[in-house]
Design an enzyme around this catalytic site. Structure first.
Site, PDB file in Angstrom:
ATOM      1  N   ARG A 231      12.470   8.333   1.176  1.00  0.00           N
ATOM      2  CA  ARG A 231      13.408   7.545   1.175  1.00  0.00           C
ATOM      3  C   ARG A 231      14.713   7.974   0.525  1.00  0.00           C
ATOM      4  NH1 ARG A 231      10.974   6.214   5.143  1.00  0.00           N
ATOM      5  NH2 ARG A 231      10.389   4.089   5.742  1.00  0.00           N
ATOM      6  N   HIS A 279      15.099  13.009   9.256  1.00  0.00           N
ATOM      7  CA  HIS A 279      14.168  12.039   9.137  1.00  0.00           C
ATOM      8  C   HIS A 279      13.086  12.344  10.187  1.00  0.00           C
ATOM      9  CE1 HIS A 279      13.226   7.715   7.570  1.00  0.00           C
ATOM     10  NE2 HIS A 279      12.099   8.193   7.905  1.00  0.00           N
TER      11      HIS A 279
HETATM   12  P1  NAP Z   1       1.361   4.437  -0.085  1.00  0.00           P
HETATM   13  O1  NAP Z   1      -0.173   4.811   0.399  1.00  0.00           O
HETATM   14  O2  NAP Z   1       1.490   3.014  -0.513  1.00  0.00           O
HETATM   15  O3  NAP Z   1       1.461   5.389  -1.403  1.00  0.00           O
HETATM   16  C1  NAP Z   1       2.618   5.199  -2.434  1.00  0.00           C
HETATM   17  C2  NAP Z   1       2.049   5.891  -3.454  1.00  0.00           C
HETATM   18  O4  NAP Z   1       3.148   5.508  -4.609  1.00  0.00           O
HETATM   19  C3  NAP Z   1       1.002   5.254  -4.348  1.00  0.00           C
HETATM   20  O5  NAP Z   1       0.321   6.361  -4.960  1.00  0.00           O
HETATM   21  C4  NAP Z   1       1.650   4.229  -5.365  1.00  0.00           C
HETATM   22  O6  NAP Z   1       0.851   4.254  -6.494  1.00  0.00           O
HETATM   23  C5  NAP Z   1       2.740   5.203  -5.895  1.00  0.00           C
HETATM   24  N1  NAP Z   1       3.766   4.197  -6.414  1.00  0.00           N
HETATM   25  C6  NAP Z   1       4.357   3.172  -5.738  1.00  0.00           C
HETATM   26  N2  NAP Z   1       5.319   2.551  -6.645  1.00  0.00           N
HETATM   27  C7  NAP Z   1       5.194   3.301  -7.813  1.00  0.00           C
HETATM   28  C8  NAP Z   1       5.856   3.320  -9.014  1.00  0.00           C
HETATM   29  N3  NAP Z   1       6.617   2.160  -9.417  1.00  0.00           N
HETATM   30  N4  NAP Z   1       5.629   4.130 -10.023  1.00  0.00           N
HETATM   31  C9  NAP Z   1       4.632   5.158  -9.574  1.00  0.00           C
HETATM   32  N5  NAP Z   1       4.076   5.324  -8.274  1.00  0.00           N
HETATM   33  C10 NAP Z   1       4.508   4.320  -7.488  1.00  0.00           C
HETATM   34  O7  NAP Z   1       2.391   5.079   0.943  1.00  0.00           O
HETATM   35  P2  NAP Z   1       2.278   6.314   2.044  1.00  0.00           P
HETATM   36  O8  NAP Z   1       1.763   5.898   3.172  1.00  0.00           O
HETATM   37  O9  NAP Z   1       1.809   7.265   1.205  1.00  0.00           O
HETATM   38  O10 NAP Z   1       3.702   6.522   2.219  1.00  0.00           O
HETATM   39  C11 NAP Z   1       4.756   6.688   1.215  1.00  0.00           C
HETATM   40  C12 NAP Z   1       6.121   6.744   1.729  1.00  0.00           C
HETATM   41  O11 NAP Z   1       6.267   7.874   2.640  1.00  0.00           O
HETATM   42  C13 NAP Z   1       6.450   5.605   2.502  1.00  0.00           C
HETATM   43  O12 NAP Z   1       6.653   4.462   1.950  1.00  0.00           O
HETATM   44  C14 NAP Z   1       7.790   5.724   3.428  1.00  0.00           C
HETATM   45  O13 NAP Z   1       8.952   5.490   2.664  1.00  0.00           O
HETATM   46  C15 NAP Z   1       7.808   7.433   3.117  1.00  0.00           C
HETATM   47  N6  NAP Z   1       7.537   8.162   4.786  1.00  0.00           N
HETATM   48  C16 NAP Z   1       8.322   8.841   5.087  1.00  0.00           C
HETATM   49  C17 NAP Z   1       8.497   9.473   6.307  1.00  0.00           C
HETATM   50  C18 NAP Z   1       9.385  10.409   7.021  1.00  0.00           C
HETATM   51  O14 NAP Z   1       9.382  10.750   8.182  1.00  0.00           O
HETATM   52  N7  NAP Z   1      10.290  10.817   6.151  1.00  0.00           N
HETATM   53  C19 NAP Z   1       7.177   9.194   7.067  1.00  0.00           C
HETATM   54  C20 NAP Z   1       6.194   8.336   6.517  1.00  0.00           C
HETATM   55  C21 NAP Z   1       6.369   7.807   5.509  1.00  0.00           C
HETATM   56  P3  NAP Z   1      -0.634   3.296  -6.447  1.00  0.00           P
HETATM   57  O15 NAP Z   1      -1.585   4.436  -5.725  1.00  0.00           O
HETATM   58  O16 NAP Z   1      -1.148   3.320  -7.896  1.00  0.00           O
HETATM   59  O17 NAP Z   1      -0.356   2.250  -5.783  1.00  0.00           O
HETATM   60  C1  GLV Z   2       8.812   6.608   8.313  1.00  0.00           C
HETATM   61  O1  GLV Z   2      10.006   7.175   7.575  1.00  0.00           O
HETATM   62  C2  GLV Z   2       7.741   5.900   8.006  1.00  0.00           C
HETATM   63  O2  GLV Z   2       7.909   5.146   6.990  1.00  0.00           O
HETATM   64  O3  GLV Z   2       6.786   5.696   8.583  1.00  0.00           O
END
Ligand code: NAP
Ligand code: GLV
Length: 316
Positions: A231, A279
């Site tokens: 983000r 994005h």
């Molecule tokens: P997720 O499974 O919830 O993983 C989040 C990771 O971040 C986990 O390892 C978590 O730790 C860690 N984390 C959260 N808060 C933290 C903190 N304060 N300090 C250290 N580590 C922390 O999420 P995901 O599905 O992988 O997605 C991640 C993000 O990618 C989404 O939230 C979204 O914003 C972004 N995204 C972007 C796109 C795009 O097109 N640009 C598409 C999809 C997603 P723990 O494992 O210990 O909980």
């Molecule tokens: C895209 O940014 C997502 O969070 O899936």
């Protein structure tokens, strides 16, 4: 079963058709302003407040993406928007990890093999070879090794570069050096130390906003690279520009921005060391998302629990 659908700036017909096939017998409708009729399930992306507030009968809300920052920001601004007993369920991978891995591997290879510098040389009509950055010291740090970050870390490790991962809770990932803790502690500094490419895959929460700042950049290997696919609110824009101008960072690839679309006058557009994409690093794929959500609706309807339920206190 009544299902409410909302995906802004999209023709909903293909979605409604796919949902009708996956949820036979369901009454599906696209939300329209003024619709306050009961619904059992809401399938939404960036919903307006009136879609959720006081919606009678809601049993679950499905977020059409991995990040729930927009919905939780709405709840912070207008407490009580999210019905108390209806879980908020986000997409888990759903075809996004593969896309994210491709995007990040492309950026890592571009920097390690110096294709970005060849691009500049071509513009000057210069012909000279450049030694690639040695692979064994081209350490890639993945910030956030959850559903997407863990798969991205594994994919990048397959390139033969050292890979580290950072998360809140301790993790074990084959072939990845993992670190865990808070974003200000000694473990975070140990994770950053010597990293050549920092890849951000954190969720946007009150704890992670502004995490990519001057202090963070200063802990990386000098002349490191940044890849932000999470983000825009994670980046302190001024600190990034200063880090590039001062040589703390060599270049950045940014897919996300504080305000999207990125305004034409934003200085990032004029910084040649910044690569901008709109994005698109991991798009929500319709068929995969419908299949995942339909499976979870079926499970909830049988009284089972589902994965991907957001901890609204934690923010992800
Ligand atoms: P997720 O499974 O919830 O993983 C989040 C990771 O971040 C986990 O390892 C978590 O730790 C860690 N984390 C959260 N808060 C933290 C903190 N304060 N300090 C250290 N580590 C922390 O999420 P995901 O599905 O992988 O997605 C991640 C993000 O990618 C989404 O939230 C979204 O914003 C972004 N995204 C972007 C796109 C795009 O097109 N640009 C598409 C999809 C997603 P723990 O494992 O210990 O909980
Ligand atoms: C895209 O940014 C997502 O969070 O899936």
């Amino acid at each position: 079963m009544k299902v409410l659908f909302h995906l802004p700036q999209t023709d909903a017909s293909a979605w409604l058709h796919g949902l009708a096939l996956a949820l036979p017998g369901a009454e599906l409708r696209e939300w329209q302003p003024g619709d306050d009729a009961p619904a059992d399930f809401a399938i939404v992306w960036k919903p307006p407040r009136e879609l959720l507030a006081a919606r009678a009968g809601l049993r679950a809300i499905f977020n059409l993406g991995a990040g729930v920052d927009a919905i939780l920001a709405l709840e912070r601004e207008h407490p009580g928007t999210l019905p108390k007993d209806a879980p908020l369920v986000r997409l888990e991978d759903s075809g996004m990890a593969q896309q994210m891995s491709e995007y990040v591997m492309h950026a890592v290879l571009r920097y390690q093999r110096r294709f970005d510098e060849y691009g500049l040389a071509q513009a000057r009509r210069e012909w000279h070879g450049l030694a690639p950055h040695p692979r064994d010291t081209f350490t890639v740090g993945v910030l956030g090794v959850g559903v997407l970050g863990a798969q991205v870390a594994r994919a990048v490790a397959s390139l033969g570069v050292p890979v580290r991962g950072f998360s809140r809770s301790a993790k074990q990932l084959d072939g990845i050096d993992t670190y865990a803790g808070e974003l200000h502690g000694a473990q975070f500094d140990a994770f950053l130390d010597g990293v050549k490419v920092l890849v951000n895959l954190l969720p946007a929460t009150p704890d992670t906003i502004d995490a990519l700042n001057a202090r963070t950049f200063s802990k990386l290997a000098r002349g490191a690279y940044l890849v932000n696919v999470a983000r825009g609110t994670h980046v302190v824009d001024r600190d990034l520009l200063d880090a590039l101008a001062g040589g703390t960072l060599s270049a950045a690839t940014l897919d996300v921005f504080r305000d999207e679309p990125l305004a034409a006058e934003h200085p990032f557009w004029r910084e040649p060391r910044i690569t901008i994409t709109p994005h698109c690093s991991a798009l929500t794929l319709r068929d995969e998302a419908i299949a995942q959500i339909a499976d979870k609706i079926a499970a909830l309807s049988r009284g089972e629990t589902v994965s991907g339920v957001v901890d609204t206190e934690r923010g992800y």
